[in-house]
Design a protein around this motif. Structure first.
Motif, PDB file in Angstrom:
ATOM      1  N   CYS A 117      37.540   4.032 -12.089  1.00 20.15           N
ATOM      2  CA  CYS A 117      37.576   4.840 -13.314  1.00 20.15           C
ATOM      3  C   CYS A 117      39.017   5.132 -13.744  1.00 20.15           C
ATOM      4  O   CYS A 117      39.369   4.981 -14.914  1.00 20.15           O
ATOM      5  CB  CYS A 117      36.830   6.154 -13.098  1.00 20.15           C
ATOM      6  N   CYS A 179      42.953  15.399 -15.218  1.00 24.18           N
ATOM      7  CA  CYS A 179      41.492  15.387 -15.231  1.00 24.18           C
ATOM      8  C   CYS A 179      41.001  16.827 -15.189  1.00 24.18           C
ATOM      9  O   CYS A 179      41.516  17.666 -14.441  1.00 24.18           O
ATOM     10  CB  CYS A 179      40.925  14.562 -14.084  1.00 24.18           C
ATOM     11  N   VAL A 205      41.267  12.244 -18.232  1.00 24.10           N
ATOM     12  CA  VAL A 205      39.969  11.786 -17.738  1.00 24.10           C
ATOM     13  C   VAL A 205      39.079  13.020 -17.669  1.00 24.10           C
ATOM     14  O   VAL A 205      39.241  13.872 -16.787  1.00 24.10           O
ATOM     15  CB  VAL A 205      40.105  11.111 -16.362  1.00 24.10           C
ATOM     16  N   ILE A 230      34.481  10.586 -18.297  1.00 18.55           N
ATOM     17  CA  ILE A 230      33.973  10.212 -16.974  1.00 18.55           C
ATOM     18  C   ILE A 230      32.657  10.942 -16.747  1.00 18.55           C
ATOM     19  O   ILE A 230      32.489  12.089 -17.165  1.00 18.55           O
ATOM     20  CB  ILE A 230      34.986  10.537 -15.859  1.00 18.55           C
ATOM     21  N   CYS A 243      32.439   5.555 -16.370  1.00 21.72           N
ATOM     22  CA  CYS A 243      33.633   6.064 -17.033  1.00 21.72           C
ATOM     23  C   CYS A 243      34.042   5.098 -18.134  1.00 21.72           C
ATOM     24  O   CYS A 243      33.857   3.881 -18.013  1.00 21.72           O
ATOM     25  CB  CYS A 243      34.781   6.220 -16.038  1.00 21.72           C
TER      26      CYS A 243
END
Length: 427
Positions: A117, A179, A205, A230, A243
């Motif tokens: 991912c 993320c 992400v 994701i 993802c």
């Protein structure tokens, strides 16, 4: 601009006939493990013949979250406790948590999936990832951490909350990627203000809650990044089931480990590619906690056409809502993501909103709290509210009341999942 990379190129671009042969072999092994090691599942599938084709999967019953709760904590595990390397669990906000386990091999599979991912999103080995997912029983923090390490990406394990400290570290450490949840990315963008688009971040992400392309656009403008979606859930493995790549053309499902189906939310019958239904997932390689036809409740569609980057695994759309937590207002199904999509197409409105559901006698009412954005606008709050009400009636086929409030009025994410709904009918 970041470009998509690969962590396991040969697997990620495997021709579909070869991939499907691998899936069938692994599906047969998973079912054999369930029959041999999980008495509850062995009893449920005793009358179903072993699959000889992937289509035979449809003959097996669904597994639902209630099954996990009824067999709390370890009743669905396929290995003894002394073979476990780690246990995770959901928050348990609606009762007992759902508990999942991992062998050391399971953790390696999970790390590889997340590494795919992150590399697919355009994060390069040696770059730095600001990990603002929560660490602990929640699968987000540790899942992203291990995947980044597997991919050779440096991790800042910030976890969630303490936003002022997060902002300081973003400035001082200058990471290339982050993320977190989409709602928290919006919070950070809002607090960074004009400095956001010029910060060091290049890739976000984002996941753990539904969001839309409109929210993506707001995040990308506010942080100067490309934002990829994701997807995962602890019952299946955690983040990393699928993802988007840097191309942002659907979420690539790690099909060598997770077999997807899309089914009708009412009948459970399989739907063809391209149609929206409930995503059902079967794990193909998990040892400690294999799941067979797990009913995620998430509504999306899938395509098996090859991606522009060369990946051959199926791709799923954004989750457009949930089959089991939608709001039913006077017989109308309402999804927060549907409200968000409509709301963010209106000039002068920020990405922050809250749905408030009440009951007036026997009549359900829906109130929408929104905020003005920071742009200058000659329109009054009353005019803006009137436009929102009109657009919502067209989109939802339902009348709503609207209050336009100053910036900062609506609840913000502090790093975890943000519920956009306050349903007072159950109070």
């Amino acid at each position: 601009m970041p470009t998509t990379g690969f962590h396991q190129h040969e697997i990620e671009t495997m021709p579909r006939p070869q991939l499907e042969a691998l899936q069938l072999e692994r599906l047969q092994s998973t079912i054999a493990s369930l029959r041999a090691n999980v008495p509850v599942m062995a009893e449920r599938i005793a009358d179903v013949a072993d699959p000889t084709t992937l289509d035979d999967l449809a003959k097996f019953p669904f597994l639902r979250k209630t099954d996990l709760r009824e067999n709390y904590p370890f009743g669905l595990f396929a290995v003894p406790r002394d073979e476990l390397a780690r246990v995770h669990a959901s928050s348990g906000t609606t009762g007992k948590p759902t508990v999942v386990g991992y062998t050391s091999d399971d953790l390696q599979v999970w790390a590889d999936c997340v590494a795919r991912c992150l590399r697919g999103a355009g994060i390069e080995p040696g770059q730095m990832l600001h990990n603002a997912y929560g660490y602990g029983l929640f699968t987000g923090g540790l899942g992203l951490h291990d995947g980044a390490t597997e991919a050779g990406i440096n991790v800042i394990p910030v976890s969630g909350g303490n936003t002022e400290r997060q902002l300081m570290l973003l400035e001082d450490f200058a990471p290339e990627s982050i993320c977190c949840t989409p709602s928290y990315a919006l919070t950070l963008a809002e607090l960074l203000g004009d400095a956001g688009p010029d910060c060091s971040l290049q890739v976000g992400v984002l996941g753990a809650e539904p969001w839309s392309n409109a929210t993506r656009e707001a995040i990308e403008a506010g942080l100067g990044i490309i934002a990829v979606n994701i997807y995962g859930l602890s019952e299946v493995i955690g983040p990393g089931v699928s993802c988007e790549t840097a191309d942002r053309d659907g979420l690539v499902i790690m099909e060598d480990h997770f077999l997807p189906e899309i089914v009708d939310p009412d009948t459970g019958e399989r739907l063809p590619d391209g149609e929206v239904g409930v995503l059902v997932l079967t794990s193909l390689t998990k040892q400690a906690f294999p799941v067979l036809r797990y009913w995620t409740g998430d509504l999306c569609s899938i395509t098996r056409e090859p991606a522009v980057c060369g990946r051959t695994h199926a791709r799923m759309s954004f989750v457009v809502g949930r089959a089991d937590d939608m709001l039913v207002i006077r017989g109308v199904n309402v999804y927060p993501s549907q409200v968000e999509h409509t709301l963010l197409a209106i000039d002068g409105v920020s990405p922050h909103f809250q749905l408030v559901v009440d009951r007036d006698g026997t009549l359900d009412t829906l109130h929408l709290r929104v905020e003005r954005d920071d742009s200058e606008s000659a329109r009054s709050d009353n005019d803006l509210a009137a436009e929102i009400k009109s657009e919502m009636r067209t989109s939802l086929l339902l009348g709503v009341t609207v209050s336009v409030e100053p910036p900062g009025s609506v609840p913000r994410s502090e790093g975890g999942k943000l519920s956009r709904t306050l349903d007072n009918r159950s109070i």
